[in-house]
Design an enzyme around this catalytic site. Structure first.
Site, PDB file in Angstrom:
ATOM      1  N   ALA A  18     -37.474   4.679   7.483  1.00 20.05           N
ATOM      2  CA  ALA A  18     -38.889   4.554   7.830  1.00 20.05           C
ATOM      3  C   ALA A  18     -39.779   4.717   6.609  1.00 20.05           C
ATOM      4  CB  ALA A  18     -39.259   5.582   8.900  1.00 20.05           C
TER       5      ALA A  18
ATOM      6  N   TYR B   3     -45.050   0.721  10.841  1.00 23.32           N
ATOM      7  CA  TYR B   3     -46.201   1.394  11.448  1.00 23.32           C
ATOM      8  C   TYR B   3     -47.391   1.327  10.487  1.00 23.32           C
ATOM      9  CZ  TYR B   3     -49.004   5.167  13.496  1.00 23.32           C
ATOM     10  OH  TYR B   3     -50.032   5.900  14.031  1.00 23.32           O
TER      11      TYR B   3
ATOM     12  N   THR C  55     -49.190   3.320   8.841  1.00 21.15           N
ATOM     13  CA  THR C  55     -49.234   4.114   7.612  1.00 21.15           C
ATOM     14  C   THR C  55     -48.137   3.769   6.620  1.00 21.15           C
ATOM     15  OG1 THR C  55     -47.853   5.853   8.603  1.00 21.15           O
ATOM     16  CG2 THR C  55     -50.247   6.091   8.827  1.00 21.15           C
ATOM     17  N   LYS C  56     -47.255   2.850   6.974  1.00 21.28           N
ATOM     18  CA  LYS C  56     -46.093   2.578   6.127  1.00 21.28           C
ATOM     19  C   LYS C  56     -46.448   1.646   4.962  1.00 21.28           C
ATOM     20  CE  LYS C  56     -43.247   5.183   8.375  1.00 21.28           C
ATOM     21  NZ  LYS C  56     -44.142   5.858   9.332  1.00 21.28           N
ATOM     22  N   ASN C  57     -45.473   1.466   4.062  1.00 20.31           N
ATOM     23  CA  ASN C  57     -45.734   0.746   2.811  1.00 20.31           C
ATOM     24  C   ASN C  57     -46.135  -0.703   3.029  1.00 20.31           C
ATOM     25  OD1 ASN C  57     -45.004   3.165   1.762  1.00 20.31           O
ATOM     26  ND2 ASN C  57     -43.106   2.478   0.816  1.00 20.31           N
TER      27      ASN C  57
END
Length: 394
Positions: A165, A189, A191-193
């Site tokens: 994740a 999601y 907030t992910k990279n």
């Protein structure tokens, strides 16, 4: 110190983990909406093909979350009632919950204090005759010690599922994370990279695993059931498993097919901010992230600052409140799983069981780290951290 205490707070709240959304994906979403095909379809398939190429794997299944990818990976790997799966104590709840959803028991193992990754030695101490798999989390984007972990798994005939994740870009000794174990799970999601708003991906080199995940993800219907509404003509489907509603949609994939080509560009920007933070915080009463290990690549997903509470007059939670008052969004990754009421009640875990994870739990804060951050945003974060820690230093 007095001058720093008088610095004015940022005017507009800086959202933690806000993604960088650019015009091409906005246009793609609009085109998708206008097309009338907004569910699982050709753009989802295109995103899967792109991710396969990026990771160099045979199979990639786009899903609606990393949690879904972990859960279906458990089922594909044959995890069932009565089995045990070793899970890091320092991770998000979804890692352990995926094991519970499969009917098995998550057995927590402590982490290394510096890397925050699961300790191979701790894994060895948790293996029983019921152990069937290990879930490895590449925490904050730092690759776990896969050489040692895979050696343990091979010697004990255990499945390995990689929770990636945090680790889309991460590499260990020249090999991409997510490709060591039997299956890998990724998150897109917000907030992910890179993001698809909500979304995940499971990858594997095993056709049987891939086929089962693809079928389970859409109600247990025979593969490519989404094609029944295409211009190829109606296709009858058959239900072969009691499946789930875990499929990704073309609306989400429309974002991903433009985000993925920028994954390296976004990584380089986070590296720049990471180095600015390291230089700014190295003399503060806090521990900056440990250097990455030789021949590894850290995805720079989370910048975790560990407060040196012995040198401060405030707790970590008070620091969170003060940073919020400075209009800086901030996170905690994580409170160790065994300290949460659900796992304490269900499995009998208690404080003191995993000292390294607990040591991190009471000190850790995650600072904004996103390709969307401007230099002025990073400067605001640095100013707020310095001001807060200087004011409350012993």
């Amino acid at each position: 110190m007095s001058n720093m205490g008088n610095q004015k707070r940022r005017k507009k709240f800086l959202v933690f983990g806000a993604p960088l959304i650019e015009q091409p994906e906005i246009n793609e979403v609009v085109r998708t909406l206008k097309s009338g095909w907004v569910g699982t379809g050709p753009k989802t398939r295109k995103f899967e093909e792109m991710f396969k190429a990026y990771k160099g794997v045979r199979y990639a299944m786009a899903l609606n979350s990393c949690t879904a990818a972990l859960h279906l990976s458990m089922l594909a790997a044959g995890i069932k009632d009565g089995d045990e799966v070793i899970v890091p104590a320092m991770t998000f709840a979804a890692t352990a919950n995926s094991v519970i959803h499969a009917g098995a028991r998550p057995v927590f193992a402590d982490c290394d204090k510096e890397t925050m990754n699961i300790s191979p030695e701790a894994i060895l101490g948790k293996i029983t005759p019921k152990t069937k798999a290990i879930i490895v989390v590449h925490f904050a984007g730092r690759p776990a010690d896969m050489r040692a972990i895979m050696a343990i798994a091979k010697s004990r005939r255990l499945k390995v599922i990689e929770d990636c994740a945090h680790a889309i870009e991460s590499e260990y000794h020249g090999k991409k994370c997510g490709t060591f174990g039997d299956l890998g799970a990724f998150s897109f999601y917000v907030t992910k990279n890179i993001t698809t708003g909500e979304g995940g991906m499971a990858i594997t080199g095993n056709k049987a695993y891939a086929d089962r995940i693809k079928t389970l993800a859409l109600h247990g219907m025979t593969q490519d059931a989404w094609k029944r509404f295409s211009d190829a003509g109606y296709k009858h489907y058959q239900v072969v498993y009691s499946g789930f509603k875990y499929n990704m949609t073309d609306l989400h994939a429309a974002i991903g097919i433009h985000q993925l080509p920028r994954v390296e560009k976004y990584w380089r920007r986070r590296c720049e901010i990471w180095e600015r933070y390291n230089q700014a915080f190295k003399e503060l009463p806090a521990f900056i992230p440990a250097p990455e290990e030789p021949d590894t690549r850290h995805s720079r997903h989370l910048y975790t600052l560990l407060l040196d509470l012995n040198k401060l007059k405030i707790t970590r939670d008070r620091f969170l409140d003060l940073m919020t008052k400075e209009n800086i969004g901030i996170g905690v990754h994580y409170i160790a799983l065994h300290l949460h009421p659900y796992y304490k009640k269900l499995f009998g875990y208690k404080k003191g069981d995993f000292p390294n994870a607990e040591w991190i739990s009471e000190k850790t804060v995650s600072l904004p780290l996103s390709a969307k951050l401007k230099d002025t945003d990073a400067a605001d974060v640095i100013r707020a951290v310095k001001k807060t820690l200087a004011k409350h230093r012993k």
